[in-house]
Design a protein around this motif. Structure first.
Motif, PDB file in Angstrom:
ATOM      1  N   ALA A  14       1.991  -3.500   4.223  1.00  0.00           N
ATOM      2  CA  ALA A  14       3.304  -3.267   3.603  1.00  0.00           C
ATOM      3  C   ALA A  14       4.340  -3.978   4.461  1.00  0.00           C
ATOM      4  CB  ALA A  14       3.583  -1.771   3.478  1.00  0.00           C
ATOM      5  N   SER A  15       5.607  -3.635   4.271  1.00  0.00           N
ATOM      6  CA  SER A  15       6.659  -4.315   5.045  1.00  0.00           C
ATOM      7  C   SER A  15       6.757  -3.707   6.444  1.00  0.00           C
ATOM      8  CB  SER A  15       7.993  -4.172   4.329  1.00  0.00           C
ATOM      9  OG  SER A  15       8.505  -2.881   4.551  1.00  0.00           O
ATOM     10  N   SER A  16       7.600  -4.299   7.266  1.00  0.00           N
ATOM     11  CA  SER A  16       7.766  -3.798   8.645  1.00  0.00           C
ATOM     12  C   SER A  16       8.247  -2.341   8.648  1.00  0.00           C
ATOM     13  CB  SER A  16       8.759  -4.687   9.397  1.00  0.00           C
ATOM     14  OG  SER A  16       9.969  -4.749   8.661  1.00  0.00           O
ATOM     15  N   ARG A  17       8.932  -1.942   7.553  1.00  0.00           N
ATOM     16  CA  ARG A  17       9.421  -0.555   7.459  1.00  0.00           C
ATOM     17  C   ARG A  17       8.286   0.459   7.544  1.00  0.00           C
ATOM     18  NH1 ARG A  17      12.378  -3.452   3.564  1.00  0.00           N
ATOM     19  NH2 ARG A  17      10.736  -3.155   2.031  1.00  0.00           N
ATOM     20  N   SER A  18       7.106   0.067   7.067  1.00  0.00           N
ATOM     21  CA  SER A  18       5.994   1.024   6.997  1.00  0.00           C
ATOM     22  C   SER A  18       4.940   0.797   8.075  1.00  0.00           C
ATOM     23  CB  SER A  18       5.293   0.908   5.645  1.00  0.00           C
ATOM     24  OG  SER A  18       6.223   1.016   4.618  1.00  0.00           O
ATOM     25  N   ALA A  19       5.083  -0.262   8.857  1.00  0.00           N
ATOM     26  CA  ALA A  19       4.048  -0.570   9.859  1.00  0.00           C
ATOM     27  C   ALA A  19       3.848   0.642  10.767  1.00  0.00           C
ATOM     28  CB  ALA A  19       4.475  -1.786  10.672  1.00  0.00           C
ATOM     29  N   ALA A  73       0.806  -1.233   0.000  1.00  0.00           N
ATOM     30  CA  ALA A  73       0.000   0.000   0.000  1.00  0.00           C
ATOM     31  C   ALA A  73       0.833   1.273   0.000  1.00  0.00           C
ATOM     32  CB  ALA A  73      -0.938  -0.001   1.206  1.00  0.00           C
ATOM     33  N   THR A  74       2.104   1.190   0.399  1.00  0.00           N
ATOM     34  CA  THR A  74       2.935   2.395   0.464  1.00  0.00           C
ATOM     35  C   THR A  74       3.713   2.642  -0.825  1.00  0.00           C
ATOM     36  OG1 THR A  74       4.589   1.000   1.502  1.00  0.00           O
ATOM     37  CG2 THR A  74       3.250   2.365   2.969  1.00  0.00           C
ATOM     38  N   GLY A  75       3.642   1.710  -1.775  1.00  0.00           N
ATOM     39  CA  GLY A  75       4.385   1.852  -3.032  1.00  0.00           C
ATOM     40  C   GLY A  75       3.649   2.747  -4.017  1.00  0.00           C
ATOM     41  N   LEU A  76       4.262   2.970  -5.159  1.00  0.00           N
ATOM     42  CA  LEU A  76       3.666   3.833  -6.180  1.00  0.00           C
ATOM     43  C   LEU A  76       2.334   3.257  -6.674  1.00  0.00           C
ATOM     44  CD1 LEU A  76       4.018   6.343  -7.908  1.00  0.00           C
ATOM     45  CD2 LEU A  76       5.480   5.029  -9.441  1.00  0.00           C
ATOM     46  N   VAL A  77       2.333   1.953  -6.952  1.00  0.00           N
ATOM     47  CA  VAL A  77       1.095   1.310  -7.404  1.00  0.00           C
ATOM     48  C   VAL A  77       0.084   1.303  -6.260  1.00  0.00           C
ATOM     49  CG1 VAL A  77       0.106  -0.896  -8.175  1.00  0.00           C
ATOM     50  CG2 VAL A  77       2.199  -0.041  -9.215  1.00  0.00           C
TER      51      VAL A  77
HETATM   52  P1  A2P Z   1       7.461  -0.709   2.116  1.00  0.00           P
HETATM   53  O1  A2P Z   1       7.116   0.695   1.693  1.00  0.00           O
HETATM   54  O2  A2P Z   1       7.139  -0.951   3.554  1.00  0.00           O
HETATM   55  O3  A2P Z   1       8.844  -1.134   1.722  1.00  0.00           O
HETATM   56  P2  A2P Z   1       7.448   0.392  -4.872  1.00  0.00           P
HETATM   57  O4  A2P Z   1       8.186  -0.649  -5.641  1.00  0.00           O
HETATM   58  O5  A2P Z   1       6.525   1.208  -5.717  1.00  0.00           O
HETATM   59  O6  A2P Z   1       8.336   1.252  -4.059  1.00  0.00           O
HETATM   60  O7  A2P Z   1       6.499  -0.383  -3.821  1.00  0.00           O
HETATM   61  C1  A2P Z   1       6.735  -1.614  -3.230  1.00  0.00           C
HETATM   62  C2  A2P Z   1       5.642  -1.898  -2.196  1.00  0.00           C
HETATM   63  O8  A2P Z   1       5.793  -3.259  -1.762  1.00  0.00           O
HETATM   64  C3  A2P Z   1       5.765  -1.047  -0.953  1.00  0.00           C
HETATM   65  O9  A2P Z   1       4.488  -0.808  -0.411  1.00  0.00           O
HETATM   66  C4  A2P Z   1       6.590  -1.949  -0.033  1.00  0.00           C
HETATM   67  O10 A2P Z   1       6.426  -1.669   1.339  1.00  0.00           O
HETATM   68  C5  A2P Z   1       5.966  -3.282  -0.349  1.00  0.00           C
HETATM   69  N1  A2P Z   1       6.840  -4.391   0.028  1.00  0.00           N
HETATM   70  C6  A2P Z   1       8.095  -4.652  -0.402  1.00  0.00           C
HETATM   71  N2  A2P Z   1       8.587  -5.760   0.215  1.00  0.00           N
HETATM   72  C7  A2P Z   1       7.619  -6.200   1.043  1.00  0.00           C
HETATM   73  C8  A2P Z   1       7.516  -7.304   1.953  1.00  0.00           C
HETATM   74  N3  A2P Z   1       8.495  -8.187   2.110  1.00  0.00           N
HETATM   75  N4  A2P Z   1       6.369  -7.438   2.666  1.00  0.00           N
HETATM   76  C9  A2P Z   1       5.362  -6.549   2.506  1.00  0.00           C
HETATM   77  N5  A2P Z   1       5.393  -5.497   1.661  1.00  0.00           N
HETATM   78  C10 A2P Z   1       6.520  -5.324   0.932  1.00  0.00           C
END
Ligand code: A2P
Length: 334
Positions: free
Chosen positions: A37-42, A11-15
């Motif tokens: 998203a990943s733990s980075r965005s929790a 959900a935090t990515g561009l798409v």
């Molecule tokens: P995060 O922002 O926490 O890294 P983009 O390629 O447009 O930057 O987006 C990638 C998306 O996929 C982001 O929302 C990213 O989250 C998420 N993502 C990448 N790796 C993981 C993972 N291992 N588990 C959950 N989400 C992930």
């Protein structure tokens, strides 16, 4: 009207961020929206329709709650691991990665081309590669009428196809900084290298266009592709050289293309009108122009096809698939 519980994975990515925009624009009927998203965005707060939603870390238990549909765009490895978990818990996954696209039994859907196949799923539906989506929209009617023998694709793909990292490489490159995402500078350059190289010399992106075109059109057509990353922020452009088995009239081909839902013909060379990346940004349609005969073969045409790679090439196509499922929902689990 029934409302649905939706999860966006990535959900935090561009798409992922564009999913929020398009779901709101199209007034998708949502009961609960879960952002993962990943733990980075929790713990990050994201707003949807003026409501604050806390981003959750994706894990094995993420789908234990009631979720009807999960829209995945978090890369192939995340999809490979978590899509089957979601599907095993009754969630219907629409996956943007290439992880399941060529798996037998997984529908690969472009709603303008093969909508009926969306319903034959086992919990996972694949959204095709961005360049492939915009390319097959004009191809279906041409194949029906003139039978396609061979396609040569040459693509000019925007950096937004690599997410925020691609955009950053172009923006930093224009300031003279070195690339972090691509192997070479993209500013002022063209890279004939998208995704990894395969043993046959094609890149994986090229192979995706070849394989996915055949699966979506359900036909063993001869296809070849050269995919190039260009210093454009938004929208992919594709030059398509197509050979037919049957004879055709070029004016009729233009009319055929104009009759396709979701496809807009922009083709007036006297006025310098043809599809351009800058015009298709933010739009959901596919644009086609430079429709002309290829005089080097018996029955050939050239087309120039442009679409916003994040909208029709990813998000809009996924949401259209979700809308198909909702429209066909007979009160079951989609
Ligand atoms: P995060 O922002 O926490 O890294 P983009 O390629 O447009 O930057 O987006 C990638 C998306 O996929 C982001 O929302 C990213 O989250 C998420 N993502 C990448 N790796 C993981 C993972 N291992 N588990 C959950 N989400 C992930």
């Amino acid at each position: 009207m029934k409302k649905y519980n939706i999860a966006i994975v990535g959900a935090t990515g561009l798409v992922g961020q564009t999913f929020l925009k398009v779901l709101e624009e199209r007034e998708f009927t949502i009961k609960n929206l879960y952002l993962m998203a990943s733990s980075r965005s929790a713990g990050k707060i994201v707003s949807y329709r003026r409501q604050d939603i806390v981003v959750e870390e994706l894990n094995e238990n993420s789908f234990d709650k009631e979720i009807d549909l999960a829209l995945f765009s978090a890369g192939g490895e995340t999809s490979k691991k978590y899509s089957p978990i979601a599907a095993s818990k009754g969630v219907v996954v629409i996956d943007n990665s290439s992880a399941f696209r060529m798996v037998e039994g997984v529908p690969l859907i472009v709603p303008e081309v093969n909508p009926e196949e969306a319903f034959n799923h086992n919990g996972i539906i694949a959204n095709p590669n961005c360049s492939t989506i915009q390319s097959v929209v004009p191809l279906k009617i041409l194949d029906e009428k003139y039978r396609i023998k061979r396609i040569v694709y040459s693509t000019y793909q925007a950096v937004s196809g690599s997410g925020f990292a691609g955009i950053k490489d172009l923006e930093n490159g224009l300031k003279g900084m070195p690339p972090e995402n691509y192997p070479h500078p993209i500013a002022g350059n063209c890279l004939p290298h998208i995704d990894v190289f395969l043993d046959n010399g094609n890149t994986k992106e090229e192979q995706k266009m070849i394989d996915e075109t055949k699966k979506i059109l359900n036909k063993d057509i001869r296809v070849t592709a050269t995919c190039v990353r260009v210093p454009v922020l938004h929208s992919h452009s594709v030059s398509m050289n197509i050979e037919f088995e049957k004879e055709f009239d070029i004016e009729q081909v233009r009319k055929d293309l104009a009759s396709v839902r979701g496809l807009v013909v922009e083709d007036n060379i006297k006025e310098n009108i043809y599809p351009m990346a800058i015009n298709s940004k933010g739009k959901d349609e596919v644009f086609v122009g430079r429709v002309r005969r290829d005089e080097s073969v018996e029955n050939g045409v050239n087309l120039w096809v442009v679409a916003d790679n994040i909208r029709k090439g990813a998000v809009t196509n996924t949401v259209q698939i979700a809308e198909l499922l909702v429209a066909g929902d007979k009160g079951g689990n989609l």
